[in-house]
Write an enzyme that holds these catalytic residues in place. Sequence first.
Site, PDB file in Angstrom:
ATOM      1  N   THR A 195       0.835  -1.198   0.000  1.00 26.80           N
ATOM      2  CA  THR A 195       0.000   0.000   0.000  1.00 26.80           C
ATOM      3  C   THR A 195       0.870   1.247   0.000  1.00 26.80           C
ATOM      4  O   THR A 195       1.962   1.225   0.550  1.00 26.80           O
ATOM      5  CB  THR A 195      -0.793  -0.025   1.326  1.00 26.80           C
ATOM      6  OG1 THR A 195      -1.605  -1.185   1.306  1.00 26.80           O
ATOM      7  CG2 THR A 195      -1.618   1.206   1.549  1.00 26.80           C
ATOM      8  N   ARG A 218     -13.228  -9.106   0.410  1.00 26.21           N
ATOM      9  CA  ARG A 218     -12.268  -8.787   1.482  1.00 26.21           C
ATOM     10  C   ARG A 218     -11.849  -7.308   1.443  1.00 26.21           C
ATOM     11  O   ARG A 218     -11.528  -6.769   0.396  1.00 26.21           O
ATOM     12  CB  ARG A 218     -11.041  -9.679   1.334  1.00 26.21           C
ATOM     13  CG  ARG A 218      -9.992  -9.509   2.443  1.00 26.21           C
ATOM     14  CD  ARG A 218      -8.915  -8.521   2.053  1.00 26.21           C
ATOM     15  NE  ARG A 218      -7.831  -8.467   3.049  1.00 26.21           N
ATOM     16  CZ  ARG A 218      -6.844  -7.583   3.016  1.00 26.21           C
ATOM     17  NH1 ARG A 218      -6.794  -6.674   2.073  1.00 26.21           N
ATOM     18  NH2 ARG A 218      -5.906  -7.596   3.921  1.00 26.21           N
ATOM     19  N   VAL A 219     -11.887  -6.670   2.597  1.00 25.64           N
ATOM     20  CA  VAL A 219     -11.367  -5.309   2.736  1.00 25.64           C
ATOM     21  C   VAL A 219     -10.337  -5.341   3.857  1.00 25.64           C
ATOM     22  O   VAL A 219     -10.581  -5.933   4.915  1.00 25.64           O
ATOM     23  CB  VAL A 219     -12.509  -4.317   3.079  1.00 25.64           C
ATOM     24  CG1 VAL A 219     -11.946  -2.949   3.446  1.00 25.64           C
ATOM     25  CG2 VAL A 219     -13.467  -4.182   1.898  1.00 25.64           C
ATOM     26  N   GLY A 220      -9.197  -4.727   3.635  1.00 27.24           N
ATOM     27  CA  GLY A 220      -8.140  -4.719   4.651  1.00 27.24           C
ATOM     28  C   GLY A 220      -8.193  -3.479   5.523  1.00 27.24           C
ATOM     29  O   GLY A 220      -9.236  -2.839   5.682  1.00 27.24           O
ATOM     30  N   THR A 269       1.070  -0.449   6.616  1.00 25.45           N
ATOM     31  CA  THR A 269       1.097  -1.329   5.450  1.00 25.45           C
ATOM     32  C   THR A 269       1.345  -2.744   5.953  1.00 25.45           C
ATOM     33  O   THR A 269       1.827  -2.932   7.064  1.00 25.45           O
ATOM     34  CB  THR A 269       2.182  -0.885   4.438  1.00 25.45           C
ATOM     35  OG1 THR A 269       2.175  -1.777   3.316  1.00 25.45           O
ATOM     36  CG2 THR A 269       3.565  -0.877   5.046  1.00 25.45           C
ATOM     37  N   GLY A 270       0.995  -3.709   5.123  1.00 25.72           N
ATOM     38  CA  GLY A 270       1.197  -5.095   5.542  1.00 25.72           C
ATOM     39  C   GLY A 270      -0.130  -5.792   5.722  1.00 25.72           C
ATOM     40  O   GLY A 270      -1.157  -5.346   5.201  1.00 25.72           O
ATOM     41  N   GLY A 308      -3.392  -6.500   6.560  1.00 27.88           N
ATOM     42  CA  GLY A 308      -4.427  -5.616   7.092  1.00 27.88           C
ATOM     43  C   GLY A 308      -5.199  -6.213   8.252  1.00 27.88           C
ATOM     44  O   GLY A 308      -5.589  -5.496   9.185  1.00 27.88           O
TER      45      GLY A 308
HETATM   46  N1  ASP Z   1      -2.531  -3.317   4.168  1.00 26.86           N
HETATM   47  C1  ASP Z   1      -2.942  -3.740   2.861  1.00 26.86           C
HETATM   48  C2  ASP Z   1      -4.114  -4.642   2.994  1.00 26.86           C
HETATM   49  O1  ASP Z   1      -4.172  -5.424   3.931  1.00 26.86           O
HETATM   50  C3  ASP Z   1      -1.884  -4.388   2.071  1.00 26.86           C
HETATM   51  C4  ASP Z   1      -0.475  -3.898   2.269  1.00 26.86           C
HETATM   52  O2  ASP Z   1      -0.229  -2.781   2.612  1.00 26.86           O
HETATM   53  O3  ASP Z   1       0.456  -4.681   2.139  1.00 26.86           O
HETATM   54  O4  ASP Z   1      -4.959  -4.636   2.121  1.00 26.86           O
END
Ligand code: ASP
Length: 336
Positions: A195, A223-225, A246-247, A249
């Site tokens: 992200t 799916r929503v993060g 980020t990462g 979610g």
């Molecule tokens: N945080 C985002 C999500 O879970 C993905 C990401 O940033 O790696 O959709």
Amino acid sequence: MSDLKRRTFFKLGLFGAAISLVKPSKAVEIISDASTKKFVIAPKKIVISTWNHGIAANRAAWEVLSSKGTALDAVEKGVKITESDMSNRSVGGGGRPDRSGHVTLDACIMDEKSRCGAVAYLEGIKHPISVARGVMDRTQHVMLVGDGARDFALDYEYEKIKTPIKEVKKDWKKWKKENKELFKKPEINHENHDTIGMLALDAFGNLSGACTTSGWAYKMPGRVGDSPIIGAGLFIDNEVGAACATGMGEAIIRIAGSHTVVELMRQGKSPEEACKLAVERIIAKHDDLTNLQCGFIALDKYGNYGGYSVYKGFNYALKTENRDEMVDAKYNRSWE
Ligand code: ASP
């Protein structure tokens, strides 16, 4: 907010020259105001954003900040650069789809007055961040999702885009063939994410942030993060600071990640320390840390910044008057 309360330039008049000899504190810089020809003390402008794509995005945001624009306009303009980049597979219209082949985009934005807007599960619109801003500016709501978000975007004539783009569709078909078993269980695919979350402090001392993503590649439909969720993917409190994430979610939502980071700064932690404690909370709440990468960046109201991640490898882009570079975040552990 009253004009008096607003932290604007202090005009220094005759003191200007003398003060310019004094080393400014971390929170401010002394600049010569072109219009008045006087020295002024201004908060240090700064932009930080997640991952390498942040470099180009920060530069666009900086253009806004350096022409005395607001942090809000800066973060919107900044992350639009990433959303427009069709070679980016994790943000905007070039992003990867869910398992059923639909590219669904998530974004949110928040300003110094705690105004915020978000969209989730939005399809076929080029700049979800601008639609999120539209939700904030044009409605009484905070979040619109799915068809409702799309109808709103179409009503206000936000630019459309056809997704998935050709190369992405090809990759998805290949992935589908190779990952038949994944369709039977709701497992997260760890190949592709990243992200863009951006935080900015403007010359008026105001903070804003933006966050936009296509989410995890080949996610379950629906799916929503964390990224469009205020408090999880992004949070701003102008009295304290700003944070974004980020990462994975799901893990970030579980601890209301970005809100947690800001609250830790409120308690006196530095931006890096606050990010570290939030990461440690994620670690403490999960028995299985396999592939569980999460990273936070944070910026306080004085322009101090920091980042931290679960695993090694997370970095963020930094832009100030003198710096334009990537910073490696500190981390809790290395990948085995
Ligand atoms: N945080 C985002 C999500 O879970 C993905 C990401 O940033 O790696 O959709």
